[in-house]
Design a protein around this motif. Structure first.
Motif, PDB file in Angstrom:
ATOM      1  N   GLY A 133       0.798  -1.226   0.000  1.00  0.00           N
ATOM      2  CA  GLY A 133       0.000   0.000   0.000  1.00  0.00           C
ATOM      3  C   GLY A 133       0.827   1.269   0.000  1.00  0.00           C
ATOM      4  N   THR A 134       2.105   1.174   0.375  1.00  0.00           N
ATOM      5  CA  THR A 134       2.969   2.365   0.372  1.00  0.00           C
ATOM      6  C   THR A 134       3.556   2.543  -1.021  1.00  0.00           C
ATOM      7  OG1 THR A 134       3.540   1.937   2.678  1.00  0.00           O
ATOM      8  CG2 THR A 134       4.952   3.469   1.459  1.00  0.00           C
ATOM      9  N   PRO A 135       3.265   3.644  -1.705  1.00  0.00           N
ATOM     10  CA  PRO A 135       3.767   3.810  -3.077  1.00  0.00           C
ATOM     11  C   PRO A 135       5.285   3.954  -3.113  1.00  0.00           C
ATOM     12  CG  PRO A 135       2.686   5.823  -2.323  1.00  0.00           C
ATOM     13  CD  PRO A 135       2.444   4.790  -1.274  1.00  0.00           C
ATOM     14  N   ALA A 136       5.927   3.176  -4.000  1.00  0.00           N
ATOM     15  CA  ALA A 136       7.377   3.256  -4.182  1.00  0.00           C
ATOM     16  C   ALA A 136       7.722   3.894  -5.524  1.00  0.00           C
ATOM     17  CB  ALA A 136       8.001   1.875  -4.085  1.00  0.00           C
ATOM     18  N   LEU A 137       6.868   3.672  -6.532  1.00  0.00           N
ATOM     19  CA  LEU A 137       7.044   4.265  -7.849  1.00  0.00           C
ATOM     20  C   LEU A 137       5.695   4.783  -8.326  1.00  0.00           C
ATOM     21  CD1 LEU A 137       9.282   1.550  -9.600  1.00  0.00           C
ATOM     22  CD2 LEU A 137      10.044   3.776  -8.743  1.00  0.00           C
ATOM     23  N   GLN A 138       5.693   5.954  -8.949  1.00  0.00           N
ATOM     24  CA  GLN A 138       4.445   6.539  -9.429  1.00  0.00           C
ATOM     25  C   GLN A 138       4.633   7.100 -10.835  1.00  0.00           C
ATOM     26  OE1 GLN A 138       2.284   8.990  -6.401  1.00  0.00           O
ATOM     27  NE2 GLN A 138       4.101   8.647  -5.135  1.00  0.00           N
ATOM     28  N   ASN A 139       3.801   6.617 -11.748  1.00  0.00           N
ATOM     29  CA  ASN A 139       3.736   7.143 -13.127  1.00  0.00           C
ATOM     30  C   ASN A 139       5.114   7.231 -13.790  1.00  0.00           C
ATOM     31  OD1 ASN A 139       0.893   7.527 -13.068  1.00  0.00           O
ATOM     32  ND2 ASN A 139       1.205   9.402 -11.870  1.00  0.00           N
ATOM     33  N   ILE A 140       5.823   6.102 -13.817  1.00  0.00           N
ATOM     34  CA  ILE A 140       7.140   6.050 -14.460  1.00  0.00           C
ATOM     35  C   ILE A 140       6.957   5.659 -15.925  1.00  0.00           C
ATOM     36  CG2 ILE A 140       9.432   5.010 -14.432  1.00  0.00           C
ATOM     37  CD1 ILE A 140       8.853   6.657 -11.951  1.00  0.00           C
ATOM     38  N   SER A 141       7.456   6.504 -16.815  1.00  0.00           N
ATOM     39  CA  SER A 141       7.366   6.231 -18.258  1.00  0.00           C
ATOM     40  C   SER A 141       8.695   6.575 -18.924  1.00  0.00           C
ATOM     41  CB  SER A 141       6.246   7.057 -18.900  1.00  0.00           C
ATOM     42  OG  SER A 141       4.987   6.718 -18.354  1.00  0.00           O
ATOM     43  N   PHE A 142       9.243   5.638 -19.678  1.00  0.00           N
ATOM     44  CA  PHE A 142      10.447   5.880 -20.475  1.00  0.00           C
ATOM     45  C   PHE A 142      10.614   4.727 -21.452  1.00  0.00           C
ATOM     46  CE2 PHE A 142      11.984   3.228 -17.041  1.00  0.00           C
ATOM     47  CZ  PHE A 142      12.857   2.359 -17.670  1.00  0.00           C
ATOM     48  N   SER A 143      11.484   4.907 -22.426  1.00  0.00           N
ATOM     49  CA  SER A 143      11.778   3.864 -23.416  1.00  0.00           C
ATOM     50  C   SER A 143      13.289   3.690 -23.519  1.00  0.00           C
ATOM     51  CB  SER A 143      11.208   4.237 -24.788  1.00  0.00           C
ATOM     52  OG  SER A 143       9.792   4.305 -24.734  1.00  0.00           O
ATOM     53  N   ALA A 144      13.737   2.439 -23.485  1.00  0.00           N
ATOM     54  CA  ALA A 144      15.158   2.111 -23.630  1.00  0.00           C
ATOM     55  C   ALA A 144      15.316   1.224 -24.861  1.00  0.00           C
ATOM     56  CB  ALA A 144      15.666   1.399 -22.382  1.00  0.00           C
ATOM     57  N   PHE A 145      16.141   1.659 -25.801  1.00  0.00           N
ATOM     58  CA  PHE A 145      16.330   0.916 -27.044  1.00  0.00           C
ATOM     59  C   PHE A 145      17.571   0.035 -26.957  1.00  0.00           C
ATOM     60  CE2 PHE A 145      13.625   4.443 -28.153  1.00  0.00           C
ATOM     61  CZ  PHE A 145      12.741   3.904 -29.080  1.00  0.00           C
ATOM     62  N   SER A 146      17.623  -0.957 -27.822  1.00  0.00           N
ATOM     63  CA  SER A 146      18.765  -1.866 -27.848  1.00  0.00           C
ATOM     64  C   SER A 146      20.046  -1.082 -28.111  1.00  0.00           C
ATOM     65  CB  SER A 146      18.569  -2.924 -28.936  1.00  0.00           C
ATOM     66  OG  SER A 146      17.442  -3.718 -28.652  1.00  0.00           O
ATOM     67  N   LEU A 174      17.806   8.570 -15.878  1.00  0.00           N
ATOM     68  CA  LEU A 174      16.548   8.723 -15.157  1.00  0.00           C
ATOM     69  C   LEU A 174      16.869   9.233 -13.757  1.00  0.00           C
ATOM     70  CD1 LEU A 174      14.867   5.308 -16.086  1.00  0.00           C
ATOM     71  CD2 LEU A 174      14.768   7.447 -17.362  1.00  0.00           C
ATOM     72  N   VAL A 175      16.294  10.356 -13.400  1.00  0.00           N
ATOM     73  CA  VAL A 175      16.504  10.944 -12.074  1.00  0.00           C
ATOM     74  C   VAL A 175      15.237  10.708 -11.259  1.00  0.00           C
ATOM     75  CG1 VAL A 175      17.123  13.001 -10.773  1.00  0.00           C
ATOM     76  CG2 VAL A 175      17.972  12.709 -13.111  1.00  0.00           C
ATOM     77  N   LEU A 176      15.363   9.949 -10.176  1.00  0.00           N
ATOM     78  CA  LEU A 176      14.205   9.619  -9.336  1.00  0.00           C
ATOM     79  C   LEU A 176      14.233  10.431  -8.054  1.00  0.00           C
ATOM     80  CD1 LEU A 176      14.056   5.715  -9.638  1.00  0.00           C
ATOM     81  CD2 LEU A 176      12.739   7.394 -10.918  1.00  0.00           C
ATOM     82  N   GLU A 177      13.032  10.832  -7.621  1.00  0.00           N
ATOM     83  CA  GLU A 177      12.876  11.537  -6.352  1.00  0.00           C
ATOM     84  C   GLU A 177      11.542  11.118  -5.736  1.00  0.00           C
ATOM     85  OE1 GLU A 177      13.367  16.020  -4.537  1.00  0.00           O
ATOM     86  OE2 GLU A 177      12.276  15.775  -6.420  1.00  0.00           O
ATOM     87  N   ASN A 178      11.610  10.466  -4.577  1.00  0.00           N
ATOM     88  CA  ASN A 178      10.411  10.005  -3.861  1.00  0.00           C
ATOM     89  C   ASN A 178       9.498   9.163  -4.757  1.00  0.00           C
ATOM     90  OD1 ASN A 178      11.224  11.388  -1.515  1.00  0.00           O
ATOM     91  ND2 ASN A 178      10.267  13.284  -2.259  1.00  0.00           N
TER      92      ASN A 178
END
Length: 394
Positions: A161-174, A355-359
């Protein structure tokens, strides 16, 4: 109760053995001995209590059966005297009672073992009865190599129930290197652990070559991925057996190539038995940096198309780290996609996408030059590390 208290003592022993240096560093030997003595005394008292009942089983069985024989003789005497039964019938009854006695004695000896086995079976069944949260499909649909190697679409995930990731969107190509950076507890490890489906996202979609993770056969999925985890685990055996976990049929040439890329070939080649050198439990006969390099080499064996390095260079010096990144950069030219989780700006600044993550949210996404201009969180990390370097040199 005895089985549970045995588990508690085993836990204390395991913690004391694994944390012996910490206990000595904080002078906690006396407290740990006292805690073990308390648990040991509790187990002793419970064992004595259980042993008292066990010790009473045999004599009580003898008393009850012999009382039964006395009652049979008492009643049988009157029956024989009155002619209702013969003396032979009475002797036969007594023999039957003696046979029952032997069977009951054997049963009483088994009761302790039976109760222990039931207690152990119940505890084992608690684990076996846990059903997996998802079922792996038997086959994987055809892949579309023209689509991104890994794609996150509005992915959300939380622990209990505790959110760890929210609305993460990205694309990584070969062939790309993806750097992931952020403060402690921002969700970096959680993000990369979603790719091999160690966890399943709560919402959103994760695709590999256009196929959602839910449609991938787990064996096929994890064959595509090589992982060097944040806490590297080496098994007690040899270097060769540890490196061959992913590909048991790997040749010596493939193993040395992986060690070369991981910057581990130099110290392995100096060992007396090289690839067949022993590895103690947890790899304690190697330094932290050597264990990390062996873990990276293990991830590279089998030539995975996706390589995840979860802060697995934290124990390396800057020169070795730079050599490793240079060797990995050559791997991306072969179409390998690398996810590089790190606390160091120097480790990720040359990545194709950072990718820079914060909270648990994506505070920034782009190259080093773009983030240095537009992302305040990334700027703060850069400034803090530059300040640390300046203080070190002063």
């Amino acid at each position: 109760k005895v089985q549970k208290q045995l588990d508690k003592i085993a836990l204390l022993l395991r913690e004391n053995l694994s944390g012996v240096r910490v206990i000595r560093a904080f002078s906690r030997q006396k407290q740990e001995v006292e805690q073990f003595a308390i648990s040991s005394n509790q187990l002793c008292n419970t064992q004595l209590h259980a042993g008292t009942f066990s010790a009473l089983l045999n004599p009580l069985t003898y008393v009850l059966v012999n009382l039964g024989i006395l009652a049979l003789l008492h009643q049988g005497a009157f029956a024989v005297d009155s002619g209702r039964i013969s003396q032979g019938n009475l002797v036969a009854f007594i023999n039957y009672m003696s046979q029952i006695l032997l069977a009951l004695i054997a049963l009483s000896n088994l009761i302790v073992s039976i109760t222990k086995s039931f207690a152990s079976a119940n505890r084992i069944n608690e684990i076996l009865d846990i059903s997996p949260s998802f079922e792996s499909p038997k086959t994987t649909p055809p892949l579309d190599k023209t689509k991104p190697c890994v794609e996150f679409c509005s992915v959300c995930f939380g622990y209990g129930g505790t959110p760890a990731l929210q609305n993460i969107s990205f694309s990584a190509f070969s062939g790309q290197t993806i750097g992931i950076i952020g403060g402690t507890g921002c969700g970096k490890s959680t993000l990369v652990n979603l790719i091999p489906r160690f966890y399943t996202q709560n919402s959103g979609e994760i695709l590999i070559h256009g196929v959602p993770l839910e449609q991938w056969n787990l064996t096929d999925l994890r064959r595509q991925i090589g992982i060097a985890a944040q806490k590297n685990a080496l098994f007690s055996s040899t270097i060769r057996s540890n490196l061959c976990l992913k590909n048991p049929n790997a040749t010596d040439a493939q193993l040395w190539q992986a060690l070369e890329i991981a910057q581990a070939s130099e110290f392995v080649s100096k060992l007396e038995q090289t690839l067949d050198s022993p590895v103690l439990q947890g790899g304690t006969n190697f330094s932290g940096g050597q264990r990390q390099r062996l873990a990276i080499a293990r991830a590279l064996v089998g030539n995975p198309s996706i390589l995840i390095l979860d802060d697995s260079t934290s124990a390396l010096d800057y020169a070795t780290d730079a050599k490793l990144r240079k060797a990995l950069a050559e791997q991306t030219q072969n179409g390998k996609t690398i996810f590089l989780v790190s606390q160091r700006i120097a480790s990720v600044k040359n990545a194709d996408l950072i990718l820079v993550l914060e909270n648990g949210t994506l505070a920034g996404c782009g190259t080093h030059e773009e983030l240095s201009k537009d992302c305040s969180v990334y700027q703060e990390i850069c400034l803090s590390q530059l300040k640390q370097k300046e203080d070190t040199f002063q």
